[in-house]
Design an enzyme around this catalytic site. Sequence first.
Site, PDB file in Angstrom:
ATOM      1  N   ASN A 123       0.906  -0.905   0.181  1.00  0.00           N
ATOM      2  CA  ASN A 123      -0.056   0.052   0.086  1.00  0.00           C
ATOM      3  C   ASN A 123       0.928   1.175   0.107  1.00  0.00           C
ATOM      4  O   ASN A 123       1.285   1.443   1.042  1.00  0.00           O
ATOM      5  CB  ASN A 123      -0.770   0.082   1.360  1.00  0.00           C
ATOM      6  CG  ASN A 123      -1.703   1.476   1.551  1.00  0.00           C
ATOM      7  OD1 ASN A 123      -1.712   2.059   0.637  1.00  0.00           O
ATOM      8  ND2 ASN A 123      -2.182   1.427   2.735  1.00  0.00           N
ATOM      9  N   TRP A 124       1.181   1.872  -1.252  1.00  0.00           N
ATOM     10  CA  TRP A 124       2.018   3.074  -1.213  1.00  0.00           C
ATOM     11  C   TRP A 124       1.277   4.197  -0.645  1.00  0.00           C
ATOM     12  O   TRP A 124       2.192   5.123  -0.722  1.00  0.00           O
ATOM     13  CB  TRP A 124       2.300   3.186  -2.641  1.00  0.00           C
ATOM     14  CG  TRP A 124       3.194   2.137  -3.398  1.00  0.00           C
ATOM     15  CD1 TRP A 124       3.844   1.068  -2.792  1.00  0.00           C
ATOM     16  CD2 TRP A 124       3.691   2.239  -4.537  1.00  0.00           C
ATOM     17  NE1 TRP A 124       4.714   0.551  -3.291  1.00  0.00           N
ATOM     18  CE2 TRP A 124       4.633   1.105  -4.666  1.00  0.00           C
ATOM     19  CE3 TRP A 124       3.469   2.905  -5.737  1.00  0.00           C
ATOM     20  CZ2 TRP A 124       5.255   0.753  -5.911  1.00  0.00           C
ATOM     21  CZ3 TRP A 124       4.071   2.400  -7.004  1.00  0.00           C
ATOM     22  CH2 TRP A 124       5.147   1.219  -6.994  1.00  0.00           C
ATOM     23  N   LYS A 125       0.061   4.260  -0.348  1.00  0.00           N
ATOM     24  CA  LYS A 125      -0.408   5.453   0.260  1.00  0.00           C
ATOM     25  C   LYS A 125      -0.203   6.779  -0.746  1.00  0.00           C
ATOM     26  O   LYS A 125      -0.106   6.585  -1.874  1.00  0.00           O
ATOM     27  CB  LYS A 125       0.233   5.722   1.927  1.00  0.00           C
ATOM     28  CG  LYS A 125      -0.114   4.449   2.596  1.00  0.00           C
ATOM     29  CD  LYS A 125       0.186   4.581   4.171  1.00  0.00           C
ATOM     30  CE  LYS A 125       0.083   3.389   4.658  1.00  0.00           C
ATOM     31  NZ  LYS A 125       0.275   3.564   6.231  1.00  0.00           N
ATOM     32  N   HIS A 138      -9.327   1.288   4.687  1.00  0.00           N
ATOM     33  CA  HIS A 138      -8.033   1.310   5.301  1.00  0.00           C
ATOM     34  C   HIS A 138      -8.227   2.273   6.601  1.00  0.00           C
ATOM     35  O   HIS A 138      -9.004   3.190   6.525  1.00  0.00           O
ATOM     36  CB  HIS A 138      -6.924   1.873   4.356  1.00  0.00           C
ATOM     37  CG  HIS A 138      -5.859   2.025   5.052  1.00  0.00           C
ATOM     38  ND1 HIS A 138      -5.238   3.090   5.902  1.00  0.00           N
ATOM     39  CD2 HIS A 138      -4.625   0.966   4.997  1.00  0.00           C
ATOM     40  CE1 HIS A 138      -3.937   2.292   6.392  1.00  0.00           C
ATOM     41  NE2 HIS A 138      -3.682   1.442   5.811  1.00  0.00           N
ATOM     42  N   GLU A 162      -6.773   4.768   7.494  1.00  0.00           N
ATOM     43  CA  GLU A 162      -6.414   6.283   7.538  1.00  0.00           C
ATOM     44  C   GLU A 162      -7.639   6.916   6.901  1.00  0.00           C
ATOM     45  O   GLU A 162      -7.942   8.017   7.022  1.00  0.00           O
ATOM     46  CB  GLU A 162      -5.118   6.050   6.823  1.00  0.00           C
ATOM     47  CG  GLU A 162      -3.796   6.180   7.316  1.00  0.00           C
ATOM     48  CD  GLU A 162      -2.533   5.555   6.783  1.00  0.00           C
ATOM     49  OE1 GLU A 162      -2.626   5.797   5.570  1.00  0.00           O
ATOM     50  OE2 GLU A 162      -1.729   5.009   7.214  1.00  0.00           O
ATOM     51  N   GLU A 210      -5.529  -4.910  10.511  1.00  0.00           N
ATOM     52  CA  GLU A 210      -4.416  -3.826  10.786  1.00  0.00           C
ATOM     53  C   GLU A 210      -4.574  -3.117  11.894  1.00  0.00           C
ATOM     54  O   GLU A 210      -5.344  -2.056  12.046  1.00  0.00           O
ATOM     55  CB  GLU A 210      -4.352  -2.920   9.631  1.00  0.00           C
ATOM     56  CG  GLU A 210      -4.288  -3.246   8.095  1.00  0.00           C
ATOM     57  CD  GLU A 210      -3.424  -2.393   7.111  1.00  0.00           C
ATOM     58  OE1 GLU A 210      -2.340  -2.734   6.727  1.00  0.00           O
ATOM     59  OE2 GLU A 210      -4.071  -1.389   7.117  1.00  0.00           O
ATOM     60  N   GLY A 235       2.624   2.392  10.667  1.00  0.00           N
ATOM     61  CA  GLY A 235       3.546   3.436  10.573  1.00  0.00           C
ATOM     62  C   GLY A 235       4.121   3.836  11.680  1.00  0.00           C
ATOM     63  O   GLY A 235       4.893   4.819  11.840  1.00  0.00           O
ATOM     64  N   SER A 293       3.444  -2.071  10.219  1.00  0.00           N
ATOM     65  CA  SER A 293       4.702  -2.286  10.355  1.00  0.00           C
ATOM     66  C   SER A 293       5.418  -3.587  10.167  1.00  0.00           C
ATOM     67  O   SER A 293       6.363  -4.070  10.820  1.00  0.00           O
ATOM     68  CB  SER A 293       5.429  -1.684  11.903  1.00  0.00           C
ATOM     69  OG  SER A 293       4.900  -0.302  12.097  1.00  0.00           O
ATOM     70  N   GLY A 297       2.912  -1.087   4.212  1.00  0.00           N
ATOM     71  CA  GLY A 297       3.119   0.307   3.855  1.00  0.00           C
ATOM     72  C   GLY A 297       4.336   0.868   3.570  1.00  0.00           C
ATOM     73  O   GLY A 297       4.898   0.421   2.547  1.00  0.00           O
ATOM     74  N   GLY A 298       5.023   1.385   4.534  1.00  0.00           N
ATOM     75  CA  GLY A 298       6.475   1.778   4.468  1.00  0.00           C
ATOM     76  C   GLY A 298       7.547   0.931   3.658  1.00  0.00           C
ATOM     77  O   GLY A 298       8.143   1.498   2.982  1.00  0.00           O
TER      78      GLY A 298
HETATM   79  P1  PGA Z   1       3.032   0.097   7.364  1.00  0.00           P
HETATM   80  O1  PGA Z   1       1.277   0.536   6.806  1.00  0.00           O
HETATM   81  O2  PGA Z   1       3.542  -0.947   6.895  1.00  0.00           O
HETATM   82  O3  PGA Z   1       3.737   1.455   7.101  1.00  0.00           O
HETATM   83  O4  PGA Z   1       2.902   0.148   8.956  1.00  0.00           O
HETATM   84  C1  PGA Z   1       0.555  -0.557   6.699  1.00  0.00           C
HETATM   85  C2  PGA Z   1      -0.583  -0.126   6.068  1.00  0.00           C
HETATM   86  O5  PGA Z   1      -1.274   1.046   6.441  1.00  0.00           O
HETATM   87  O6  PGA Z   1      -1.384  -0.807   5.550  1.00  0.00           O
END
Ligand code: PGA
Length: 251
Positions: free
Chosen positions: A9-11, A95, A97, A167, A173, A213, A234-235
């Site tokens: 997930n590149w956000k 998600h 966010e 999640e 993050g 994470s 994500g990251g």
């Molecule tokens: P993260 O994000 O790996 O940077 O914690 C995961 C996500 O939000 O899907």
Amino acid sequence: MRTPVIAGNWKMFKTPAQTREFFSAFLPLVEGSSHCEIVVCPSYLSLAAAVEAVAGSRVRVGAQNIAWAKEGAFTGEVSGPMLVDIGVQAAIVGHSERRQHCGETDATVLQRTQAALEAGLQPIVCVGEMLEEREGGRTEEVLRAQFQDGLAPLTPEQFGSVVIAYEPVWAIGTGKTATPEIAQDAHAFLRSLIAAAFGESAAQATRILYGGSVKPDNVQGLMAQPDIDGALVGGASLEAGSFAKLVNYDG
Ligand code: PGA
């Protein structure tokens, strides 16, 4: 046997040019990997570049959201048929966010999931508790409500195409991954909810990914858990080398 899924997930990162650059480095690193499905979810703007870049590979491209309607007066939204038209195959829905910052609710998660299924996209539906909910001992209550209102109303046939991502919001993050045991407990609980709503064979067939994470150095412990079927990353999905290490977690 559930085929694992490693999804990135590149956000709100990477332009189309950066997307092309990523895939030219990433694809050679995962050429030999056939043990898991690979999905990359760039921003809407970079989807077309991603679809073009992955042509001929096993990598599938997903969106990070999807409108609940096919078309109409919904400024700023992008519909399932539009995504399918350019070659997108999956969509993240709900998600945390988007739940926190963009007013996403379990009701809209259900609508968006149904829209994805109608368009022929694979929904990756996110659930998970906030830190204060976990600390207050309310994790199962929160997951149950998200499942009951966001997923249980689907038909069994629709549900069969859904991938779930657990999640925990406190792990996203933050560098604070859930321990494999904490994640496993939540996954097993979600699987019990699926069994109650859709039956035991649906529960055994549904892929439940862990997100929060996930890094090359903790992926193996997570993947070793019986109810963890992959990761939503994500990251660590932004850099070709680290995402390739996650895809190649078994070697
Ligand atoms: P993260 O994000 O790996 O940077 O914690 C995961 C996500 O939000 O899907």
